[in-house]
Design a protein around this motif. Structure first.
Motif, PDB file in Angstrom:
ATOM      1  N   ASP A  16      50.707  91.594  28.347  1.00  0.00           N
ATOM      2  CA  ASP A  16      50.069  91.003  29.017  1.00  0.00           C
ATOM      3  C   ASP A  16      48.677  90.052  28.850  1.00  0.00           C
ATOM      4  N   TYR A  17      47.590  91.355  28.353  1.00  0.00           N
ATOM      5  CA  TYR A  17      46.860  91.122  27.488  1.00  0.00           C
ATOM      6  C   TYR A  17      46.442  90.463  26.720  1.00  0.00           C
ATOM      7  N   GLU A  18      48.550  91.641  25.256  1.00  0.00           N
ATOM      8  CA  GLU A  18      48.323  90.831  24.527  1.00  0.00           C
ATOM      9  C   GLU A  18      48.278  88.782  24.577  1.00  0.00           C
ATOM     10  N   ARG A  19      49.220  88.451  25.800  1.00  0.00           N
ATOM     11  CA  ARG A  19      49.247  86.973  25.239  1.00  0.00           C
ATOM     12  C   ARG A  19      48.497  86.307  25.990  1.00  0.00           C
ATOM     13  N   ALA A  20      47.325  87.108  26.510  1.00  0.00           N
ATOM     14  CA  ALA A  20      46.085  86.262  27.255  1.00  0.00           C
ATOM     15  C   ALA A  20      45.306  86.247  26.295  1.00  0.00           C
ATOM     16  N   VAL A  21      45.075  87.054  24.987  1.00  0.00           N
ATOM     17  CA  VAL A  21      44.243  86.215  24.467  1.00  0.00           C
ATOM     18  C   VAL A  21      43.794  85.420  23.875  1.00  0.00           C
ATOM     19  N   GLY A  22      42.140  84.271  24.019  1.00  0.00           N
ATOM     20  CA  GLY A  22      42.268  83.170  23.725  1.00  0.00           C
ATOM     21  C   GLY A  22      41.899  82.673  25.474  1.00  0.00           C
ATOM     22  N   LYS A  23      42.772  82.760  26.379  1.00  0.00           N
ATOM     23  CA  LYS A  23      42.731  82.710  27.878  1.00  0.00           C
ATOM     24  C   LYS A  23      41.929  82.844  28.957  1.00  0.00           C
ATOM     25  N   ARG A  24      41.125  82.420  29.647  1.00  0.00           N
ATOM     26  CA  ARG A  24      40.336  82.929  30.617  1.00  0.00           C
ATOM     27  C   ARG A  24      40.927  83.628  31.641  1.00  0.00           C
ATOM     28  N   VAL A  25      40.202  85.306  31.814  1.00  0.00           N
ATOM     29  CA  VAL A  25      40.909  85.713  32.604  1.00  0.00           C
ATOM     30  C   VAL A  25      39.815  86.307  33.514  1.00  0.00           C
ATOM     31  N   HIS A  26      39.522  86.675  34.766  1.00  0.00           N
ATOM     32  CA  HIS A  26      38.976  86.857  36.091  1.00  0.00           C
ATOM     33  C   HIS A  26      38.912  89.156  36.011  1.00  0.00           C
ATOM     34  N   VAL A  27      38.816  89.876  35.633  1.00  0.00           N
ATOM     35  CA  VAL A  27      38.714  91.077  35.487  1.00  0.00           C
ATOM     36  C   VAL A  27      38.071  92.170  36.275  1.00  0.00           C
ATOM     37  N   LYS A  28      38.017  92.889  37.177  1.00  0.00           N
ATOM     38  CA  LYS A  28      37.350  93.865  38.353  1.00  0.00           C
ATOM     39  C   LYS A  28      37.309  95.421  37.583  1.00  0.00           C
ATOM     40  N   THR A  29      36.628  95.912  37.415  1.00  0.00           N
ATOM     41  CA  THR A  29      36.487  97.168  36.714  1.00  0.00           C
ATOM     42  C   THR A  29      36.061  98.157  37.836  1.00  0.00           C
ATOM     43  N   TYR A  30      36.726  99.157  37.836  1.00  0.00           N
ATOM     44  CA  TYR A  30      36.487 100.950  39.206  1.00  0.00           C
ATOM     45  C   TYR A  30      34.806 100.851  38.920  1.00  0.00           C
ATOM     46  N   GLU A  31      34.617 100.687  37.867  1.00  0.00           N
ATOM     47  CA  GLU A  31      32.425 101.308  38.190  1.00  0.00           C
ATOM     48  C   GLU A  31      32.179  99.689  37.405  1.00  0.00           C
ATOM     49  N   PRO A  32      30.595  99.811  37.648  1.00  0.00           N
ATOM     50  CA  PRO A  32      29.712  99.039  36.690  1.00  0.00           C
ATOM     51  C   PRO A  32      29.621  98.656  35.431  1.00  0.00           C
ATOM     52  N   ILE A  33      29.493  97.619  34.862  1.00  0.00           N
ATOM     53  CA  ILE A  33      29.684  98.307  33.485  1.00  0.00           C
ATOM     54  C   ILE A  33      28.760  96.709  33.256  1.00  0.00           C
ATOM     55  N   ASP A  34      27.470  97.405  32.322  1.00  0.00           N
ATOM     56  CA  ASP A  34      26.241  96.021  31.799  1.00  0.00           C
ATOM     57  C   ASP A  34      25.952  95.702  33.870  1.00  0.00           C
ATOM     58  N   GLY A  35      26.038  96.519  34.250  1.00  0.00           N
ATOM     59  CA  GLY A  35      25.529  96.711  35.997  1.00  0.00           C
ATOM     60  C   GLY A  35      26.605  95.465  36.368  1.00  0.00           C
ATOM     61  N   GLU A  36      27.661  95.178  36.329  1.00  0.00           N
ATOM     62  CA  GLU A  36      28.881  93.886  36.876  1.00  0.00           C
ATOM     63  C   GLU A  36      29.910  94.760  36.813  1.00  0.00           C
ATOM     64  N   LYS A  37      30.917  94.232  38.081  1.00  0.00           N
ATOM     65  CA  LYS A  37      32.272  95.525  38.256  1.00  0.00           C
ATOM     66  C   LYS A  37      33.101  94.330  38.019  1.00  0.00           C
ATOM     67  N   THR A  38      32.991  92.696  38.254  1.00  0.00           N
ATOM     68  CA  THR A  38      33.394  91.694  38.579  1.00  0.00           C
ATOM     69  C   THR A  38      33.327  90.527  37.219  1.00  0.00           C
ATOM     70  N   PHE A  39      34.332  90.142  35.850  1.00  0.00           N
ATOM     71  CA  PHE A  39      33.921  89.524  35.079  1.00  0.00           C
ATOM     72  C   PHE A  39      34.703  88.376  34.526  1.00  0.00           C
ATOM     73  N   GLU A  40      34.415  87.279  34.487  1.00  0.00           N
ATOM     74  CA  GLU A  40      35.349  86.164  34.438  1.00  0.00           C
ATOM     75  C   GLU A  40      35.170  85.348  32.989  1.00  0.00           C
ATOM     76  N   GLY A  41      35.962  85.400  32.505  1.00  0.00           N
ATOM     77  CA  GLY A  41      35.052  84.267  30.955  1.00  0.00           C
ATOM     78  C   GLY A  41      36.380  84.364  30.197  1.00  0.00           C
ATOM     79  N   THR A  42      36.648  84.129  28.742  1.00  0.00           N
ATOM     80  CA  THR A  42      36.947  83.684  27.635  1.00  0.00           C
ATOM     81  C   THR A  42      38.080  85.678  27.583  1.00  0.00           C
ATOM     82  N   LEU A  43      38.411  85.700  27.429  1.00  0.00           N
ATOM     83  CA  LEU A  43      39.787  86.780  26.925  1.00  0.00           C
ATOM     84  C   LEU A  43      39.563  86.891  25.342  1.00  0.00           C
TER      85      LEU A  43
END
Length: 156
Positions: free
Chosen positions: A91-118
């Motif tokens: 699924d991730y491999e096929r999503a490269v180049g597409k817009r994704v919405h990702v939530k993480t278990y813990e903050p990364i760079d101060g954020e837990k939610t990321f939406e943008g291009t994979l």
């Protein structure tokens, strides 16, 4: 609940494979007073209502034979839709180049939610380019830190 999902996956996989369909996901959830068994299927060109009906009929027969669920429930078979969940490596491999919405278990760079291009998915790491205010930024997320991911609808 995971036992129900596991059993349903084992019952539905031969059905989807026989029809050249992909089993995307299985959910067993309670909403209000009702239980729902949701099976999401897909293929390259998308699935139609007829294919969903065939899978539903065949799966319903298998569920009646094995009776793995003790509660009354509603069976729903459908496409995962435009906001398809990303669960498997493929699924991730096929999503490269597409817009994704990702939530993480813990903050990364101060954020837990990321939406943008994979931008890439290699060695079980996602590289996402996203917008913060007016600046584009990239973040690398280890797959093990991802709580939920899905395709995101783009309105551009």
């Amino acid at each position: 609940m995971s036992k129900v999902i596991e059993t349903v996956e084992q019952l539905v996989k031969p059905i989807t494979e026989d029809l050249n369909l992909e089993l995307v996901d299985v959910e067993y959830v309670k909403e209000g007073k009702n239980w729902f068994l949701r099976v999401y299927i897909d293929k390259e060109t998308g699935v139609d209502i007829e294919e969903c009906g065939i899978v539903s009929e065949r799966l319903s027969e298998k569920l009646d034979e094995t009776d793995p669920i003790s509660y009354n429930y509603f069976l729903e078979v459908s496409s995962p839709g435009a906001e398809r969940p990303l669960k498997k490596i493929r699924d991730y491999e096929r999503a490269v180049g597409k817009r994704v919405h990702v939530k993480t278990y813990e903050p990364i760079d101060g954020e837990k939610t990321f939406e943008g291009t994979l931008l890439s998915f290699e060695k079980e790491e996602l590289v996402i380019e996203y917008l913060i205010k007016t600046r584009k930024k990239q973040v690398t997320l280890p797959l093990e830190k991802v709580a939920k991911a899905r395709l995101a609808v783009s309105f551009s």
